[in-house]
Design a protein around this motif. Structure first.
Motif, short mmCIF file in Angstrom:
data_model
loop_
_atom_site.label_atom_id
_atom_site.label_comp_id
_atom_site.label_asym_id
_atom_site.label_seq_id
_atom_site.Cartn_x
_atom_site.Cartn_y
_atom_site.Cartn_z
N ASN A 169 0.86 -1.18 0.00
CA ASN A 169 0.00 0.00 0.00
C ASN A 169 0.90 1.23 0.00
OD1 ASN A 169 -2.55 -1.48 0.31
ND2 ASN A 169 -1.76 -1.98 2.33
N LEU A 170 0.99 1.88 -1.15
CA LEU A 170 1.98 2.93 -1.34
C LEU A 170 1.33 4.26 -1.67
CD1 LEU A 170 4.41 0.93 -3.68
CD2 LEU A 170 4.43 1.01 -1.18
N GLY A 171 2.04 5.33 -1.34
CA GLY A 171 1.64 6.65 -1.80
C GLY A 171 2.36 6.94 -3.10
N GLY A 172 2.89 8.14 -3.25
CA GLY A 172 3.70 8.45 -4.40
C GLY A 172 5.08 7.87 -4.22
N VAL A 173 5.55 7.07 -5.20
CA VAL A 173 6.80 6.33 -5.00
C VAL A 173 7.43 5.95 -6.33
CG1 VAL A 173 5.67 4.08 -4.92
CG2 VAL A 173 7.81 4.40 -3.68
N ASN A 174 8.76 5.89 -6.32
CA ASN A 174 9.53 5.24 -7.39
C ASN A 174 9.90 3.86 -6.86
OD1 ASN A 174 9.77 7.44 -9.33
ND2 ASN A 174 11.03 8.44 -7.77
N MET A 175 9.59 2.83 -7.63
CA MET A 175 9.75 1.49 -7.06
C MET A 175 10.46 0.54 -8.00
SD MET A 175 6.00 -0.30 -7.43
CE MET A 175 5.35 -0.63 -9.08
N SER A 176 11.07 -0.48 -7.40
CA SER A 176 11.62 -1.62 -8.11
C SER A 176 11.33 -2.85 -7.27
CB SER A 176 13.13 -1.46 -8.32
OG SER A 176 13.67 -2.64 -8.90
N VAL A 177 10.42 -3.68 -7.77
CA VAL A 177 10.05 -4.93 -7.09
C VAL A 177 10.42 -6.07 -8.03
CG1 VAL A 177 8.19 -6.29 -6.07
CG2 VAL A 177 8.15 -3.78 -5.90
N GLU A 235 8.52 11.41 -3.65
CA GLU A 235 9.97 11.29 -3.79
C GLU A 235 10.49 10.01 -3.15
OE1 GLU A 235 11.58 14.78 -2.08
OE2 GLU A 235 10.55 16.15 -3.45
N ASP A 236 9.64 9.21 -2.60
CA ASP A 236 10.08 8.00 -1.90
C ASP A 236 10.55 6.95 -2.90
OD1 ASP A 236 9.00 9.53 0.04
OD2 ASP A 236 7.61 8.05 0.81
N LYS A 237 11.44 6.06 -2.42
CA LYS A 237 11.99 5.01 -3.28
C LYS A 237 11.88 3.66 -2.58
CE LYS A 237 15.35 8.15 -5.43
NZ LYS A 237 16.79 8.43 -5.66
N LEU A 238 11.29 2.70 -3.27
CA LEU A 238 11.15 1.35 -2.73
C LEU A 238 11.93 0.37 -3.59
CD1 LEU A 238 9.77 -0.85 -0.94
CD2 LEU A 238 7.90 -0.86 -2.63
N LEU A 239 12.79 -0.41 -2.94
CA LEU A 239 13.49 -1.51 -3.58
C LEU A 239 13.17 -2.77 -2.80
CD1 LEU A 239 15.57 -2.78 -5.51
CD2 LEU A 239 17.37 -2.11 -3.89
N LEU A 240 12.54 -3.74 -3.46
CA LEU A 240 12.08 -4.95 -2.76
C LEU A 240 12.42 -6.18 -3.59
CD1 LEU A 240 10.47 -5.65 -0.17
CD2 LEU A 240 8.44 -5.80 -1.60
N ASN A 241 13.15 -7.11 -2.97
CA ASN A 241 13.52 -8.37 -3.60
C ASN A 241 12.74 -9.51 -2.94
OD1 ASN A 241 15.42 -7.07 -5.23
ND2 ASN A 241 17.03 -7.33 -3.72
N LEU A 242 12.10 -10.35 -3.77
CA LEU A 242 11.30 -11.47 -3.29
C LEU A 242 11.93 -12.78 -3.72
CD1 LEU A 242 7.80 -10.06 -4.36
CD2 LEU A 242 8.85 -9.89 -2.09
N SER A 243 12.10 -13.69 -2.79
CA SER A 243 12.70 -14.99 -3.11
C SER A 243 11.77 -15.81 -4.01
CB SER A 243 12.99 -15.77 -1.82
OG SER A 243 13.40 -17.09 -2.11
#
Length: 324
Positions: free
Chosen positions: A115-123, A176-184
């Protein structure tokens, strides 16, 4: 008499506090258990009100004992948030939150809710064969402005399933937030859910087996990448004004239904055939991996890339041996 009772409860509080710190130091209770104070602080008001209601016959030290017991009980029953301590970001401009969840040996399935607001992401999905103890690893970076709430990450395992949840929607206005998430890739994902505001980035699921994928965004520019992993995936995507890039191997069977006002698609140029309301790839019925997409878009552009199916390790070895 009241002073005696107060002294007793002060002693009990210090003893309990010491026990909790010992539990923190020796790993029986994670340090991030203290984050639950922010969830339970209203209990202090309730207990203090009860003390006043009984004409102050209940000392404040007893209120602190009750709150500490409630805090420990809450953490044991509901689990501890899997948060590392926020640390200063580059040049002190923000914070970086470490995201981590272990992979229990008995866990075979997982669900993910973002559940995200404004974000730059890499999942993305990663090869978990060489790190079988880790289910999730990543970071979340945000600016240090006080008018936005802090992000929240937690996980809970029940039987053979781990449920993961990340929430930063309180920070919807930052952008301006940044999310980096790695899933096995060592578990089967029964559901992956993304709810976001203005979002930009990529979700690479080419290594993951996902049963249900639900994406709901505002204005967005995102790429969704899939792999030939076997099984069937159902994608439900709802978005406002958006630019959407879909990357799917040629060997994967595709069925896409579009509603809304997507201004441009290239499905026909990529070999898909319009059948009733669905765009269907010719190989859909015989494909070992099938992806059904239901896309609702207010306005925007959808680009489909059909890429060659990457060779697995056995196929790579056979190909190399043939060349030699």
């Amino acid at each position: 008499m009241r002073q005696t009772v107060d002294s007793v409860f002060r002693g009990i509080f210090l003893i309990l506090l010491g026990i909790v710190f010992f539990a923190n130091m020796y790993g029986f209770l994670p340090w991030n258990f203290w984050i639950n104070v922010f969830d339970l602080w209203p209990l202090l008001l309730i207990f203090a009100g009860l003390a006043l209601f009984f004409n102050k016959r209940i000392p404040f030290s007893a209120v602190l004992v009750a709150f500490l017991i409630g805090l420990v009980g809450y953490s044991v029953i509901w689990g501890n948030p899997s948060l590392d301590k926020p640390i200063p970001g580059p040049h002190g401009t923000g914070n970086v939150l470490g995201l981590y969840a272990p992979l229990d040996p008995h866990v075979e399935k997982a669900t993910v809710a973002l559940n995200l607001g404004g974000v730059n992401m890499s999942v993305r999905g990663v090869d978990g064969r060489y790190d079988t103890n880790r289910l999730v690893e990543g970071t979340y970076e945000w600016s240090g402005r006080a008018n936005f709430g802090a992000p929240e990450f937690n996980y809970k395992t029940n039987g053979d399933t781990t449920k993961l949840q990340f929430n930063s929607e309180k920070r919807a206005g930052s952008g301006e937030d940044k999310l980096l998430l790695n899933l096995s890739d060592q578990v089967y994902y029964t559901k992956v859910e993304l709810n976001a505001g203005a979002v930009k980035g990529a979700m690479d699921f080419s290594r993951l087996q996902i049963e249900n994928l639900e994406v709901s965004t505002g204005a967005s520019d995102i790429e969704l990448r899939f792999g030939d992993t076997g099984g069937r995936t159902k994608l439900d995507l709802s978005t406002g004004a958006a630019k959407l890039n879909l990357v799917v191997p040629e060997s994967v069977g595709l069925k896409i239904k579009i509603s809304g006002f997507a201004s441009e698609t290239n499905f026909a140029g990529k070999g898909l055939i319009l059948s009733s309301e669905d765009w269907v790839s010719p190989n859909y019925e015989e494909a070992r991996t099938k992806i059904e997409m239901d896309i609702s878009m207010a306005a925007g552009k959808i680009n489909l890339e059909r890429i060659a199916t990457p060779l697995n390790s056995d196929e790579k070895a056979e190909s190399l041996q043939a060349k030699l």
